[in-house]
Design a protein around this motif. Structure first.
Motif, PDB file in Angstrom:
ATOM      1  N   ALA A  50      -4.348  14.643   0.959  1.00  0.00           N
ATOM      2  CA  ALA A  50      -3.946  13.232   1.067  1.00  0.00           C
ATOM      3  C   ALA A  50      -2.683  13.005   0.242  1.00  0.00           C
ATOM      4  O   ALA A  50      -2.652  12.200  -0.683  1.00  0.00           O
ATOM      5  CB  ALA A  50      -5.070  12.320   0.599  1.00  0.00           C
ATOM      6  N   LEU A  51      -1.628  13.745   0.591  1.00  0.00           N
ATOM      7  CA  LEU A  51      -0.367  13.615  -0.138  1.00  0.00           C
ATOM      8  C   LEU A  51       0.293  12.270   0.171  1.00  0.00           C
ATOM      9  O   LEU A  51       0.112  11.707   1.259  1.00  0.00           O
ATOM     10  CB  LEU A  51       0.569  14.756   0.238  1.00  0.00           C
ATOM     11  CG  LEU A  51       0.144  16.147  -0.236  1.00  0.00           C
ATOM     12  CD1 LEU A  51       1.092  17.208   0.306  1.00  0.00           C
ATOM     13  CD2 LEU A  51       0.077  16.209  -1.759  1.00  0.00           C
ATOM     14  N   PRO A  52       1.068  11.743  -0.770  1.00  0.00           N
ATOM     15  CA  PRO A  52       1.706  10.443  -0.547  1.00  0.00           C
ATOM     16  C   PRO A  52       2.646  10.457   0.653  1.00  0.00           C
ATOM     17  O   PRO A  52       3.334  11.444   0.920  1.00  0.00           O
ATOM     18  CB  PRO A  52       2.487  10.212  -1.845  1.00  0.00           C
ATOM     19  CG  PRO A  52       1.773  11.034  -2.869  1.00  0.00           C
ATOM     20  CD  PRO A  52       1.297  12.239  -2.136  1.00  0.00           C
ATOM     21  N   VAL A  53       2.654   9.350   1.359  1.00  0.00           N
ATOM     22  CA  VAL A  53       3.621   9.108   2.427  1.00  0.00           C
ATOM     23  C   VAL A  53       4.607   8.085   1.890  1.00  0.00           C
ATOM     24  O   VAL A  53       4.233   6.964   1.557  1.00  0.00           O
ATOM     25  CB  VAL A  53       2.936   8.573   3.698  1.00  0.00           C
ATOM     26  CG1 VAL A  53       3.969   8.249   4.762  1.00  0.00           C
ATOM     27  CG2 VAL A  53       1.922   9.577   4.214  1.00  0.00           C
ATOM     28  N   MET A  68      -1.253   2.879 -13.959  1.00  0.00           N
ATOM     29  CA  MET A  68      -1.659   2.863 -12.559  1.00  0.00           C
ATOM     30  C   MET A  68      -0.456   3.136 -11.659  1.00  0.00           C
ATOM     31  O   MET A  68       0.589   2.499 -11.799  1.00  0.00           O
ATOM     32  CB  MET A  68      -2.299   1.529 -12.192  1.00  0.00           C
ATOM     33  CG  MET A  68      -2.650   1.399 -10.712  1.00  0.00           C
ATOM     34  SD  MET A  68      -3.329  -0.232 -10.276  1.00  0.00           S
ATOM     35  CE  MET A  68      -5.048  -0.003 -10.782  1.00  0.00           C
ATOM     36  N   VAL A  69      -0.642   4.073 -10.739  1.00  0.00           N
ATOM     37  CA  VAL A  69       0.389   4.399  -9.751  1.00  0.00           C
ATOM     38  C   VAL A  69      -0.217   4.173  -8.368  1.00  0.00           C
ATOM     39  O   VAL A  69      -1.275   4.716  -8.048  1.00  0.00           O
ATOM     40  CB  VAL A  69       0.863   5.861  -9.886  1.00  0.00           C
ATOM     41  CG1 VAL A  69       1.952   6.170  -8.858  1.00  0.00           C
ATOM     42  CG2 VAL A  69       1.362   6.141 -11.300  1.00  0.00           C
ATOM     43  N   LEU A  70       0.439   3.376  -7.552  1.00  0.00           N
ATOM     44  CA  LEU A  70      -0.029   3.101  -6.204  1.00  0.00           C
ATOM     45  C   LEU A  70       0.743   3.952  -5.195  1.00  0.00           C
ATOM     46  O   LEU A  70       1.926   4.241  -5.400  1.00  0.00           O
ATOM     47  CB  LEU A  70       0.142   1.619  -5.861  1.00  0.00           C
ATOM     48  CG  LEU A  70      -0.623   0.639  -6.756  1.00  0.00           C
ATOM     49  CD1 LEU A  70      -0.309  -0.806  -6.366  1.00  0.00           C
ATOM     50  CD2 LEU A  70      -2.124   0.887  -6.688  1.00  0.00           C
ATOM     51  N   TYR A  71       0.075   4.329  -4.123  1.00  0.00           N
ATOM     52  CA  TYR A  71       0.740   5.131  -3.100  1.00  0.00           C
ATOM     53  C   TYR A  71      -0.029   5.051  -1.790  1.00  0.00           C
ATOM     54  O   TYR A  71      -1.220   4.752  -1.762  1.00  0.00           O
ATOM     55  CB  TYR A  71       0.876   6.590  -3.541  1.00  0.00           C
ATOM     56  CG  TYR A  71      -0.434   7.336  -3.687  1.00  0.00           C
ATOM     57  CD1 TYR A  71      -0.892   8.189  -2.686  1.00  0.00           C
ATOM     58  CD2 TYR A  71      -1.230   7.189  -4.824  1.00  0.00           C
ATOM     59  CE1 TYR A  71      -2.091   8.874  -2.817  1.00  0.00           C
ATOM     60  CE2 TYR A  71      -2.423   7.864  -4.965  1.00  0.00           C
ATOM     61  CZ  TYR A  71      -2.845   8.707  -3.957  1.00  0.00           C
ATOM     62  OH  TYR A  71      -4.041   9.375  -4.081  1.00  0.00           O
ATOM     63  N   PHE A  72       0.690   5.323  -0.697  1.00  0.00           N
ATOM     64  CA  PHE A  72       0.076   5.406   0.616  1.00  0.00           C
ATOM     65  C   PHE A  72      -0.139   6.861   1.004  1.00  0.00           C
ATOM     66  O   PHE A  72       0.648   7.739   0.633  1.00  0.00           O
ATOM     67  CB  PHE A  72       0.971   4.760   1.678  1.00  0.00           C
ATOM     68  CG  PHE A  72       0.950   3.262   1.677  1.00  0.00           C
ATOM     69  CD1 PHE A  72      -0.215   2.560   1.944  1.00  0.00           C
ATOM     70  CD2 PHE A  72       2.105   2.541   1.422  1.00  0.00           C
ATOM     71  CE1 PHE A  72      -0.235   1.172   1.964  1.00  0.00           C
ATOM     72  CE2 PHE A  72       2.102   1.157   1.444  1.00  0.00           C
ATOM     73  CZ  PHE A  72       0.930   0.473   1.710  1.00  0.00           C
TER      74      PHE A  72
END
Length: 224
Positions: A50-53, A68-72
């Motif tokens: 589930a690598l970041p897009v 906190m780091v957010l990512y898609f």
């Protein structure tokens, strides 16, 4: 380049002013000032499946030395918003959460499509603050969280893969959202709307794009 120290609602943030843009690191225990940000991404490779897009989004929300780091991740047309935590001392990034009670509460699910809020969640943190975050499939220019008679401005950033998607987050003081009321046979009933935070996204003219309550989904046992 010049350094500016800002104190907002109990938060002290040290900012580097570069070409009119501010990159701020908020300290633990308060509420961040809202508005647009352009944070520098950090690599997240701990979950190869589930690598970041697109770029990751460090939020400046630091709880017990972890940011906190957010990512898609997932398909760009139906992305999943997730969180990771970066150790501010070592730089190590882990995907496990420090939210009390697991991952907090998630909003009722809706389709991931233009004009919708998705991936909305409340994180109850060990320092007593609440962190609410999510995304809206729109070019929002303001996002707010309204609860307990107070409105707090969220920070937000455009998704690098699709600027028509806006990622937002807010750190605030308040009561965690309540659980639904059991209604028997696996069913639950939400409380009145005013018991839940109202998340609202606005466009450049100040008009409301979408408003949604952050509350657990009602559940119902299926089958006979």
């Amino acid at each position: 380049m010049r350094k500016v120290v800002i104190a907002v609602s109990g938060v002290v943030a040290t900012c580097l002013m570069v070409v009119g843009a501010a990159a701020c690191a908020a300290k633990t225990g308060g509420e961040q000032a809202g508005g647009p940000v352009t944070p520098s991404p950090v690599p997240i490779t701990v979950n190869p499946s589930a690598l970041p897009v697109g770029d990751t989004v460090p939020t400046g929300v630091v709880i017990k030395g972890k940011e906190m780091v957010l990512y898609f991740w997932g398909a760009p047309e139906r992305p999943y918003l997730d969180q990771a935590w970066r150790d501010t001392g070592t730089g190590e990034v882990r995907v496990d959460t420090i939210c009390a009670g697991g991952t907090g509460y998630m909003a009722e699910w809706g389709p991931v499509e233009p004009g919708r809020v998705f991936g909305l969640m409340q994180c109850v943190t060990p320092d007593g603050t609440l962190v609410e975050f999510g995304a809206v499939w729109a070019e929002a220019t303001r996002v707010t969280s309204q609860a307990e008679g107070k409105t707090v401005e969220a920070k937000y950033a455009k998704w690098s893969r699709n600027p028509a998607v806006t990622i937002f987050w807010v750190q605030r003081h308040g009561k965690p959202i309540p659980q639904n009321v059991p209604a028997g046979e696996g069913r639950t009933t939400p409380l009145p709307d005013d018991r839940y935070p109202l998340i609202t996204a606005y466009d450049g003219k100040g008009a409301t794009i979408v408003a949604v309550r952050l509350r657990p989904p009602a559940t119902e046992q299926k089958g006979g």
